[in-house]
Design an enzyme around this catalytic site. Structure first.
Site, PDB file in Angstrom:
ATOM      1  N   ALA A 288      28.039 -71.663  94.192  1.00 34.62           N
ATOM      2  CA  ALA A 288      27.262 -71.221  95.352  1.00 34.62           C
ATOM      3  C   ALA A 288      28.096 -70.363  96.292  1.00 34.62           C
ATOM      4  O   ALA A 288      27.566 -69.500  96.996  1.00 34.62           O
ATOM      5  CB  ALA A 288      26.719 -72.438  96.098  1.00 34.62           C
ATOM      6  N   GLU A 292      28.443 -63.789  92.441  1.00 41.33           N
ATOM      7  CA  GLU A 292      28.744 -63.290  91.099  1.00 41.33           C
ATOM      8  C   GLU A 292      28.307 -61.845  90.895  1.00 41.33           C
ATOM      9  O   GLU A 292      28.904 -61.115  90.112  1.00 41.33           O
ATOM     10  CB  GLU A 292      28.069 -64.178  90.036  1.00 41.33           C
ATOM     11  CG  GLU A 292      28.709 -65.544  89.844  1.00 41.33           C
ATOM     12  CD  GLU A 292      28.186 -66.566  90.850  1.00 41.33           C
ATOM     13  OE1 GLU A 292      28.603 -67.725  90.778  1.00 41.33           O
ATOM     14  OE2 GLU A 292      27.370 -66.177  91.711  1.00 41.33           O
ATOM     15  N   ASP A 334      45.041 -27.432 101.005  1.00 44.69           N
ATOM     16  CA  ASP A 334      45.692 -26.203 100.588  1.00 44.69           C
ATOM     17  C   ASP A 334      44.962 -25.037 101.232  1.00 44.69           C
ATOM     18  O   ASP A 334      43.861 -25.182 101.764  1.00 44.69           O
ATOM     19  CB  ASP A 334      45.628 -26.103  99.058  1.00 44.69           C
ATOM     20  CG  ASP A 334      46.548 -25.019  98.501  1.00 44.69           C
ATOM     21  OD1 ASP A 334      47.398 -24.523  99.268  1.00 44.69           O
ATOM     22  OD2 ASP A 334      46.394 -24.672  97.330  1.00 44.69           O
ATOM     23  N   ASN A 715      22.149 -66.068  92.482  1.00 45.60           N
ATOM     24  CA  ASN A 715      23.278 -65.164  92.733  1.00 45.60           C
ATOM     25  C   ASN A 715      23.281 -63.957  91.808  1.00 45.60           C
ATOM     26  O   ASN A 715      23.608 -62.840  92.219  1.00 45.60           O
ATOM     27  CB  ASN A 715      24.599 -65.918  92.571  1.00 45.60           C
ATOM     28  CG  ASN A 715      24.853 -66.861  93.735  1.00 45.60           C
ATOM     29  OD1 ASN A 715      24.155 -66.824  94.740  1.00 45.60           O
ATOM     30  ND2 ASN A 715      25.854 -67.725  93.583  1.00 45.60           N
ATOM     31  N   ASP A 719      19.226 -62.226  93.918  1.00 42.82           N
ATOM     32  CA  ASP A 719      19.915 -61.478  94.976  1.00 42.82           C
ATOM     33  C   ASP A 719      20.324 -60.080  94.530  1.00 42.82           C
ATOM     34  O   ASP A 719      20.564 -59.210  95.359  1.00 42.82           O
ATOM     35  CB  ASP A 719      21.184 -62.229  95.417  1.00 42.82           C
ATOM     36  CG  ASP A 719      20.844 -63.443  96.269  1.00 42.82           C
ATOM     37  OD1 ASP A 719      19.657 -63.594  96.635  1.00 42.82           O
ATOM     38  OD2 ASP A 719      21.751 -64.232  96.551  1.00 42.82           O
TER      39      ASP A 719
END
Length: 889
Positions: A288, A292, A334, A715, A719
């Protein structure tokens, strides 16, 4: 035969050529004998840049697994598979790990090719004098003391001291950045002369563009100037600000995950719960705490940025450079090809002693017509079959000026056939050609203004010839001097008519008619000044670093707005005398560095970095490669050398400074989006930790609030789509209205407090669903878990819209400006419904269908959490989510 050690540690350029040959034990006329050449080859080694092999491919691949988050993800995959039996989730996690490793490996493997590209620059063969005869030998077999025979078109095989230079010109742009071919002499230079000022030397991998010469080799392989660049390229790429921040986040998350798991495991063990069960719960808590999907989302967001930047002519070679450029506070640029077009053009035209804008010059004006005749006829440049002009850039500029005035250079030459000539050389400083004209002959001359004017008694004034009196002569020469002070290359043009051809053209160069004086320079890009202004407005310091002469560099810097009030120009010779500490203390005073060499450029980059600045460095030549590697963001030019491109993080396809400014804007937008992504994922993970920790500690007797596999699903999948959509937000308005955001610490103390606050609000909503579902509705625990699972998904999806709105109201702005976010949320919800309402989803994730009563509870908790977060967010403010207000620098 006694010799001294050869190599770049010797100041060969400061010695007469004859003395150099003597010290190296060679007769310039006969060269080395074969046996001696072989002995020296054994002593000094082959003339090759034997670059270090560096890390092998396996080592490069192994390096991709050093990141803390990668280790955590790998551990989560092992635990999910081996201990929880969730092999599908373990496979998804490992796929993310492998994807990131492959991307990083490919990028670093390409960068390692930079040194290998240096070998390709070497000439395959060289013409040398051995045993009194010219012969071709493999370039790799050149040794100190070999006498090189050089002609136009040759690639120089080694560093060598010139013995003979007959109209010899060498293109050294790749090595020194000099925009024009260098006229070579046999004269010694000062001991402390910069590489570009050593006109008595030729250097490995430069190209002879005209004339011929002979030179004695003084350095081969690593003992050449090119070898010194290879040594400098050993500098490792510095991590970008994004990489540093993600590593810092990863370390903190690792500590959080382990600490949380350990605390819960210890508490459960003390309560007498079985160690195996507690271990699984502790693993669930650790999962949790870890986002991931973060590495994958970051990679995808950066990849999309790469695609957008490619459409704007910015080709990104290392993904983190997309964001890093947005954080740049100093751009070392440059001059040639970046601020200028790398095309010599006539910028000033002086007729009758007065300046005339070249654009106003018309071929119908008698003075202009005669100027064009001389400029085209006394000119050796030509057009090839493809229609491109070839030859000395200055002479090409004169042909362009004829075309710009509406004249046809080919027609002029056909009308004025050349009959005789006296070539330009460094002593005469002029060129004269003799031509047939209607009814007579015409001698045409171009050269240095002071030399040409000395041979003129007359001046072409409108349509008649007037005496060239002292006043007119002085006025013309004063203007020419002013043009030279501004960095322009000046030429004067004159002619003289004859009834009969002069017997000696050189002797006839007198009593001529002065026609015009021109100033020629590399044309400044029209958009350069505006782009520099935008960079300054964005709080970015622009610094010019060039191999060109000081006068030229200063002139261009003033034209484009780099050199501002109170800022100074530092010549390369002065720069070399400063230590790194001295330069770091004074670096902010200088806006222009002229006549610099490769080690100088690295010193400048490191001096700015020592002041805490994030430095972007542009370059196109081999000489730029070390600084490109040392800079935080190396920006190569599309027309540059392969070495420079390989050493760069990104390449500008159009060589345009304006493209850098566009890329900075894109980079700032990407960083703002990545902050939103990290902020969303971490606050969502805090909500999961809050739910699991409080739920277990208070309601642990009922069961786990969520299973580890359910947390992994949230996860990795639920999400993931909103986080990805947040990464595609358009750049915020005003992204270039001030300095880059200085607070790049995603987990600063203030942001940690907000993350905990918002995550706790979301977690509390899910915890409320547990309490109501169990104690009020009396649902079975599997249905309670499914309700809590769904509540957590919904409050996190709603939270994404609050994050999108940054400090603004989530109700007003959260649902505008990014339709992808809305579709991402809908997609995530659809995937979640499959987990809840399909038999496969219920089997894999231990869920069950939930009813209308539970959905009404979920909806109420989602709206309530959204409203509370929105109020707290705006009370806290200060850039906790989106782009913070830029601070004054």
């Amino acid at each position: 035969m006694t010799t001294v050690a050869a190599g770049r540690e010797q100041a060969w350029h400061a010695l007469p050529g004859a003395e150099v040959a003597d010290r190296l034990g060679v007769d310039p006329g006969r060269g080395l004998v074969a046996a001696e050449a072989q002995r020296r080859l054994v002593e000094h080694g082959r003339n090759e840049l034997d670059t270090d092999e560096g890390p092998g491919r396996l080592a490069l691949l192994a390096d991709q697994f050093k990141d803390v988050l990668i280790w955590i993800l790998a551990a989560a995959a092992v635990v999910s598979g081996a201990f929880l039996g969730e092999w599908i989730d373990a496979g998804v996690i490992m796929a993310i790990v492998v994807l990131n490793a492959v991307l990083g490996y490919v990028q670093e493997a390409r960068a390692e090719d930079a040194l290998a590209r240096l070998k390709e620059l070497a000439a395959p063969e060289a013409v040398v004098v051995r045993d009194g005869e010219e012969e071709r030998v493999p370039n790799a077999e050149l040794v100190p003391g070999d006498v090189l025979a050089l002609e136009a078109g040759d690639r120089v095989g080694a560093d060598a001291r010139l013995l003979i230079a007959a109209h010899l010109e060498v293109d050294e742009a790749a090595l020194t950045g000099e925009s024009l071919p260098v006229r070579k002499t046999t004269d010694p230079a000062a001991v402390d002369a910069k590489v570009g000022d050593r006109t008595g030397m030729v250097f490995a991998s430069t190209t002879v563009t005209g004339g011929r010469g002979r030179a004695v080799v003084v350095g081969t392989g690593r003992a050449t100037e090119m070898g010194r660049i290879a040594d400098l390229l050993a500098v490792e790429d510095a991590p970008t600000p994004l990489q540093l921040e993600l590593n810092r986040v990863g370390r903190r998350l690792a500590v959080l995950a382990i600490a949380t798991a350990a605390i819960v495991f210890g508490a459960g063990f003390l309560r007498g719960i079985e160690a195996e069960s507690m271990f699984l719960i502790a693993v669930a808590l650790a999962v949790a705490a870890i986002p991931e999907g973060l590495p994958a989302v970051v990679t995808i967001v950066l990849s999309r940025g790469v695609q957008r930047m490619a459409r704007e002519n910015s080709i990104v070679r290392r993904l983190p450079a997309v964001e890093a450029l947005g954080s740049a506070t100093v751009v070392c640029t440059d001059k040639t090809g970046t601020l200028t077009r790398n095309e010599m053009r006539v910028q000033e035209l002086v007729l009758s002693g007065f300046r005339v804008a070249p654009g106003d010059a018309e071929a119908g004006d008698p003075r202009v017509a005669r100027y064009l005749e001389v400029a085209v006829a006394a000119n050796d440049a030509r057009k090839d079959a493809a229609g491109e002009y070839l030859g000395d850039p200055t002479e090409v500029a004169l042909l362009w000026s004829a075309e710009d005035a509406g004249a046809d250079p080919v027609a002029i030459r056909e009308r004025l056939p050349r009959q005789d000539e006296v070539a330009f050389d460094s002593r005469r400083k002029r060129m004269s050609t003799l031509h047939r004209v209607d009814g007579g002959w015409r001698l045409m001359m171009k050269g240095a203004p002071e030399v040409v004017a000395e041979r003129c008694d007359w001046l072409l004034d409108v349509d008649q010839v007037e005496p060239l009196d002292g006043r007119r002569r002085s006025r013309t020469l004063d203007i020419a001097e002013d043009l030279a002070r501004r960095g322009l290359r000046t030429l004067a043009f004159a002619y003289r008519d004859f009834d009969d051809p002069p017997g000696d053209v050189a002797a006839a160069e007198e009593q001529m008619v002065l026609v015009a004086v021109v100033g020629i320079s590399d044309a400044v890009r029209e958009e350069a000044a505006e782009s520099v202004r935008q960079a300054h407005d964005a709080g970015i310091r622009v610094v010019m670093v060039t191999g060109d002469h000081q006068v030229t560099a200063e002139s261009v810097a003033r034209d484009v707005g780099i050199l501002r009030e109170g800022e100074e120009v530092m010549p390369g010779r002065e720069l070399s005398e400063l230590s790194a500490e001295q330069l770091a203390a004074r670096v902010e005073r200088y806006a222009v560095y002229s006549r610099v060499d490769p080690v100088d450029k690295v010193k400048i980059v490191e001096a700015w970095q020592g002041r805490g600045q994030i430095v972007a460095m542009t370059g196109d030549g081999v000489n730029d490669a070390p600084a490109l590697r040392a800079a935080d963001i190396g920006v190569g030019m599309g027309s540059g050398t392969d070495v420079a491109k390989e050493a760069s993080d990104m390449v500008l396809a159009d060589d345009n400074f304006a493209t850098i400014v566009s890329a900075v804007r894109e980079g700032r937008g990407i960083f703002a989006n990545l902050k939103k992504v990290v902020y969303f994922l971490l606050s969502a993970n805090v909500s999961e930790v809050f739910l699991m920790f409080i739920g277990f500690m208070v309601f642990g007797g009922l069961g786990e609030p969520l299973l580890a596999v359910q947390l992994l699903w949230i996860n990795l999948v639920t999400d993931g789509l909103p986080a990805l959509a947040l990464g595609l937000d358009p750049p915020p308005a005003g992204a270039m209205d001030g300095p880059p955001d200085e607070d790049r610490n995603v987990l600063s103390a203030r942001r940690q407090a907000s993350l905990v606050a918002f995550g706790s609000i979301l977690g509390a909503a899910a915890l409320a669903a547990l309490i109501v579902g169990h104690y009020v509705f009396g649902d079975p625990w599997i249905e309670v878990q499914s309700t809590v699972f769904t509540t957590l998904v919904l409050v996190q999806l709603a939270h994404a819209f609050n994050v999108h709105a940054a400090e603004a109201s989530g109700w007003r702005h959260g649902f505008r400006g990014n339709p992808t976010l809305l579709w991402g949320a809908i997609g995530s919800l659809a995937l979640h419904l499959l987990v809840i309402y399909t038999s496969l989803g219920q089997t894999l994730f231990d869920t069950t269908a939930i009813g209308l009563e539970e959905w009404l509870l979920i909806a109420a908790l989602t709206v309530a959490s959204f409203a509370v977060v929105d109020v707290v967010k705006r009370r806290i403010g200060g850039g906790l989510v989106g782009v913070s207000r830029p601070s004054a620098r």
